[in-house]
Write an enzyme that holds these catalytic residues in place. Structure first.
Site, mmCIF file in Angstrom:
data_model
loop_
_atom_site.group_PDB
_atom_site.id
_atom_site.type_symbol
_atom_site.label_atom_id
_atom_site.label_comp_id
_atom_site.label_asym_id
_atom_site.label_seq_id
_atom_site.Cartn_x
_atom_site.Cartn_y
_atom_site.Cartn_z
ATOM 1 N N GLU A 1 0.873 -1.162 -0.070
ATOM 2 C CA GLU A 1 -0.005 0.090 -0.025
ATOM 3 C C GLU A 1 1.083 1.185 0.125
ATOM 4 O OE1 GLU A 1 -2.016 0.167 3.581
ATOM 5 O OE2 GLU A 1 -3.791 -1.018 2.923
ATOM 6 N N PRO A 2 1.650 1.454 -1.079
ATOM 7 C CA PRO A 2 2.539 2.613 -1.032
ATOM 8 C C PRO A 2 1.704 3.928 -1.304
ATOM 9 C CG PRO A 2 2.672 1.715 -3.206
ATOM 10 C CD PRO A 2 1.899 0.807 -2.205
ATOM 11 N N TYR B 1 0.853 14.350 0.473
ATOM 12 C CA TYR B 1 0.422 14.826 1.796
ATOM 13 C C TYR B 1 0.862 16.288 1.807
ATOM 14 C CZ TYR B 1 0.874 9.665 3.021
ATOM 15 O OH TYR B 1 0.573 8.387 2.976
ATOM 16 N N CYS C 1 -0.320 34.045 8.512
ATOM 17 C CA CYS C 1 -0.113 34.544 9.802
ATOM 18 C C CYS C 1 0.194 34.020 10.797
ATOM 19 C CB CYS C 1 -1.318 35.471 10.138
ATOM 20 S SG CYS C 1 -1.856 36.924 8.880
HETATM 21 N N1 LLP Z 1 -1.602 2.289 4.668
HETATM 22 C C1 LLP Z 1 -1.702 2.899 5.819
HETATM 23 C C2 LLP Z 1 -2.729 2.043 6.404
HETATM 24 C C3 LLP Z 1 -1.445 3.961 6.314
HETATM 25 O O1 LLP Z 1 -1.855 4.376 7.349
HETATM 26 C C4 LLP Z 1 -0.694 4.747 5.508
HETATM 27 C C5 LLP Z 1 -0.313 6.242 5.765
HETATM 28 C C6 LLP Z 1 -0.022 4.207 4.078
HETATM 29 C C7 LLP Z 1 -0.650 2.980 3.663
HETATM 30 C C8 LLP Z 1 0.713 5.109 3.288
HETATM 31 O O2 LLP Z 1 1.951 5.338 3.820
HETATM 32 P P1 LLP Z 1 2.969 5.852 2.956
HETATM 33 O O3 LLP Z 1 3.510 4.903 1.883
HETATM 34 O O4 LLP Z 1 2.545 7.020 2.200
HETATM 35 O O5 LLP Z 1 4.085 6.075 3.806
HETATM 36 N N2 LLP Z 1 0.810 13.105 6.605
HETATM 37 C C9 LLP Z 1 2.166 12.211 6.856
HETATM 38 C C10 LLP Z 1 1.595 11.007 6.437
HETATM 39 C C11 LLP Z 1 0.925 10.226 7.119
HETATM 40 C C12 LLP Z 1 0.774 8.798 6.605
HETATM 41 C C13 LLP Z 1 -0.424 7.996 7.332
HETATM 42 N N3 LLP Z 1 -0.539 6.550 6.950
HETATM 43 C C14 LLP Z 1 3.267 13.117 6.122
HETATM 44 O O6 LLP Z 1 2.875 14.225 5.342
HETATM 45 O O7 LLP Z 1 4.330 12.636 6.561
#
Ligand code: LLP
Length: 437
Positions: A291-292, A391, A362
């Site tokens: 799940e990327p 994000y 601000c």
């Molecule tokens: N699967 C699940 C269950 C997750 O909770 C997440 C991310 C992903 C997959 C995808 O993860 P990734 O491959 O994108 O690392 N807002 C934060 C990131 C929050 C990620 C939450 N879950 C940021 O901007 O760094």
């Protein structure tokens, strides 16, 4: 690493010093669509999708699927590209699910995460025939018991397991620690209860186990160990498990100092851990669903901002304010995230001056890039920030009632607006008049 490598594939600087993104001059994009502007390069996104599919096909002898974690950024057209590239989709809200269905994404290829899904969201998922519901806690299981019994349906579910591991990432990006709101702790009583209740459930069919350690993870041993723990759990169940989802989490470089971890290295390591544990426990290989989010889309996105006012504090700091900031990219303020920046209209000139790129909002914390070496900046110059595909827009707000940016899709020989810029009128459209005495 060269800074241009943080931009979409094929980004270059032409003989006039202009930054060329996906074959398009950054200055021309800004002139046509205005700033701040987010652009997404379709060939870069498609290539990342293919890299993920190929890496898993090579690394894992069983079957595998790649699901895009839509929370990183979703838009109707992007969902259609993800579908066209043959990926599945992970959604975490009724809104994301609604968008995916509107985009024509096949519901059976969607799985639905979330630690507090509402009854309306679960009903939408059941009505649509979503492929997998990811059960996060016992309250959700009770709710699903009732809803599926009333409908007389049988639904495929995964259980979200918290692997109880601390990841070396910002605390807000850890999702699999013991102290986490997500999922059933891998060695706790609640997990045994949910597994027991799903054993012979009339309406909920246990199809898979899922875990996600966290986000922006460099250390592949964490991702491998978390996947391994899922196999250990499957072995404890005493029967094979059809699907195993080791989540996402792979880090991307945001600056030229950051390491680069190839998707293939991640797939090799995680796949090897799953294969090794399955052999150890004499289990057949499950279908793996990765799940990327970030590592699939971050590089495709670039933000373009116009330079505005400057403030020099001799001996202290040179501030240069941009026309966007924390309301379109809250990551520096929220996670101390570091970004790189390039002067898009003079990208060939050396960085002669260290400046701080501040936003227009601000808040003193509204700084996009601290201490970056750039050529002298004048009002009207164009600054490009790479690696903003993940994000940024999904966390955007209307702080200070500033309209959110437009989003443009770049393809060879053409550009298309895929989300129009918000207007001031949009900002007050939901306000309701009330007669005041
Ligand atoms: N699967 C699940 C269950 C997750 O909770 C997440 C991310 C992903 C997959 C995808 O993860 P990734 O491959 O994108 O690392 N807002 C934060 C990131 C929050 C990620 C939450 N879950 C940021 O901007 O760094």
């Amino acid at each position: 690493m060269h800074i241009l490598e943080l931009f979409p594939a094929g980004t270059r600087v032409d003989e006039r010093g202009d930054l060329i993104l996906g074959g398009h001059r950054a200055g021309a994009l800004a002139a046509e669509y205005g700033t701040p502007l987010y652009v997404f390069d379709e060939p870069t996104l498609s290539a990342r999708c293919r890299a993920y599919r190929d890496a898993w096909a090579q690394a894992y002898p069983g079957s595998s699927r790649v699901a895009y974690a839509g929370k990183a950024y979703l838009n109707v057209v992007l969902a259609q590209i993800i579908h066209r590239e043959g990926l599945d989709l992970d959604v975490v809200s009724g809104g994301e699910l609604f968008l995916a269905l509107q985009a024509g994404f096949p519901p059976e290829r969607i799985h639905f995460h979330g630690n507090n899904k509402s009854a309306a969201e679960l009903a939408l998922a059941l009505d649509a025939g979503v492929g997998r519901l990811v059960v996060d806690n016992l309250d959700e299981l009770r709710q699903l018991d009732q809803m599926t019994a009333a409908r007389g349906e049988r639904v495929g579910v995964w259980i979200r397991v918290s692997p109880g591991m601390d990841a070396h990432t910002h605390a807000y990006n850890q999702t699999g620690a013991v102290d986490s709101k997500f999922g059933f702790l891998w060695n706790g009583p609640a997990l045994r209860e949910v597994l027991g209740r799903l054993q012979a459930h009339p309406h909920l069919r246990l199809v898979g186990l899922h875990a996600h350690v966290g986000s922006q993870i460099w250390d592949l041993s964490l991702l491998a160990e978390s996947a391994g723990r899922l196999v250990d759990l499957a072995a404890d169940l005493g029967r094979p498990i059809e699907e195993l989802s080791p989540g996402g989490g792979l880090a991307v470089p945001y600056t030229t100092d950051d390491p680069v971890v190839p998707v293939s290295a991640c797939a090799d390591r995680v796949a090897a851990a799953i294969v090794e544990r399955c052999r150890r426990h004499r289990l057949p290989l499950p279908r793996v669903v990765v799940e990327p989010g970030r590592s699939l889309i971050a590089q495709a996105g670039v933000a373009l901002y116009a330079v505005g006012a400057r403030k020099s504090i001799p001996g202290t700091r040179e501030y240069v304010s941009l026309d966007g900031g924390m309301a379109d990219n809250i990551r520096p303020a929220l996670y101390n995230a570091r970004y790189s920046a390039l002067l898009a209209n003079q990208a060939d000139r050396p960085g002669a001056q260290v400046v701080t790129l501040a936003g227009r909002f601000c808040e003193s914390g509204d700084v996009l890039v601290r201490d970056v070496a750039l050529p002298p900046l004048e009002p009207g110059d164009l600054v490009a920030i790479p690696m903003v595909g993940a994000y940024c827009l999904p966390l955007a707000s209307n702080y200070n009632l500033v309209p959110r940016p437009a989003v443009v899709l770049l393809r060879p020989g053409r550009t298309d607006l895929i989300q129009r810029r918000e207007t001031w009128q949009d900002l007050i459209n939901r306000d309701q008049p009330v007669a005041l005495s």
